[in-house]
Design a protein around this motif. Structure first.
Motif, PDB file in Angstrom:
ATOM      1  N   GLY A   1     -23.378 -99.134 -16.871  1.00  0.00           N
ATOM      2  CA  GLY A   1     -22.550 -98.483 -16.079  1.00  0.00           C
ATOM      3  C   GLY A   1     -21.269 -98.071 -16.692  1.00  0.00           C
ATOM      4  O   GLY A   1     -20.577 -97.426 -15.682  1.00  0.00           O
ATOM      5  N   ASN A   2     -20.994 -98.258 -18.131  1.00  0.00           N
ATOM      6  CA  ASN A   2     -19.897 -97.803 -18.542  1.00  0.00           C
ATOM      7  C   ASN A   2     -19.884 -96.802 -19.519  1.00  0.00           C
ATOM      8  O   ASN A   2     -18.742 -96.514 -20.001  1.00  0.00           O
ATOM      9  CB  ASN A   2     -18.961 -98.990 -18.914  1.00  0.00           C
ATOM     10  CG  ASN A   2     -19.615 -99.680 -20.037  1.00  0.00           C
ATOM     11  OD1 ASN A   2     -20.833 -99.367 -20.604  1.00  0.00           O
ATOM     12  ND2 ASN A   2     -19.036-100.946 -20.690  1.00  0.00           N
TER      13      ASN A   2
ATOM     14  N   ASN B   1     -17.611 -97.505 -13.893  1.00  0.00           N
ATOM     15  CA  ASN B   1     -18.864 -97.585 -13.262  1.00  0.00           C
ATOM     16  C   ASN B   1     -19.681 -96.261 -12.850  1.00  0.00           C
ATOM     17  O   ASN B   1     -19.063 -95.479 -12.097  1.00  0.00           O
ATOM     18  CB  ASN B   1     -18.859 -98.509 -11.872  1.00  0.00           C
ATOM     19  CG  ASN B   1     -20.178 -98.764 -11.355  1.00  0.00           C
ATOM     20  OD1 ASN B   1     -21.131 -99.459 -12.173  1.00  0.00           O
ATOM     21  ND2 ASN B   1     -20.614 -98.280 -10.081  1.00  0.00           N
TER      22      ASN B   1
ATOM     23  N   ARG C   1     -15.788 -96.469  -9.444  1.00  0.00           N
ATOM     24  CA  ARG C   1     -14.512 -97.286  -9.224  1.00  0.00           C
ATOM     25  C   ARG C   1     -13.272 -96.567  -9.567  1.00  0.00           C
ATOM     26  O   ARG C   1     -12.314 -96.981  -9.312  1.00  0.00           O
ATOM     27  CB  ARG C   1     -15.130 -98.492 -10.180  1.00  0.00           C
ATOM     28  CG  ARG C   1     -16.253 -99.292  -9.598  1.00  0.00           C
ATOM     29  CD  ARG C   1     -16.237-100.777 -10.291  1.00  0.00           C
ATOM     30  NE  ARG C   1     -17.186-101.149  -9.778  1.00  0.00           N
ATOM     31  CZ  ARG C   1     -18.213-101.915 -10.345  1.00  0.00           C
ATOM     32  NH1 ARG C   1     -17.744-102.331 -11.728  1.00  0.00           N
ATOM     33  NH2 ARG C   1     -19.259-102.662  -9.937  1.00  0.00           N
TER      34      ARG C   1
END
Length: 133
Positions: free
Chosen positions: A41-42, A64, A83
């Motif tokens: 997610g990063n 994210n 995010r």
């Protein structure tokens, strides 16, 4: 992690297996023989299918990854960090990336409208999602 299989259509027993850690978004371009995927997610990685090379991190420091879309004609990947409220682009042909939009309110999904040469996304949640261009 995720497992990606490359299978010979004429011989299903002839297959290659690629282990990809923690990815959720996945793009494959057989013309240029690479795949692009998110990891945990990063970050976003590019992996060449025909060579045993370590995958290359092409976008990092994301909070994210909510979505990734690919424009095959221009070889550009568009990513959404839900995010951080950002949308960015990475040009696989030139190995250059940048943030296109910041300060978005809960961006969720991306799409490319090639006929209008537009990037489209939704903001908000559930039934109240708004379409943006």
């Amino acid at each position: 992690g995720n497992t990606v299989y490359k299978v010979n259509r004429n011989n299903p027993d002839d297959r290659e297996v690629f282990e990809k850690p923690g990815g959720s978004s996945f793009i494959l371009d057989p013309r240029f023989r690479y795949m692009v995927y998110s990891s945990y997610g990063n970050k976003i990685l590019k992996d060449i299918l025909v060579e045993a090379i370590k995958p290359e991190v092409i976008v990092s420091n994301l909070r994210n990854i909510g979505d990734i879309v690919y424009d095959r004609d221009t070889q550009k990947i568009y990513w959404l960090d839900d995010r951080a409220g950002k949308i960015g682009m990475y040009n696989l042909k030139d190995d250059v990336g940048k943030v296109l939009f910041e300060g978005l309110k809960s961006p969720k999904k991306l799409a490319i409208d090639k006929s209008a040469k537009s990037l489209i996304w939704t903001e908000g949640s559930g039934a109240r999602a708004e379409l943006k261009k």
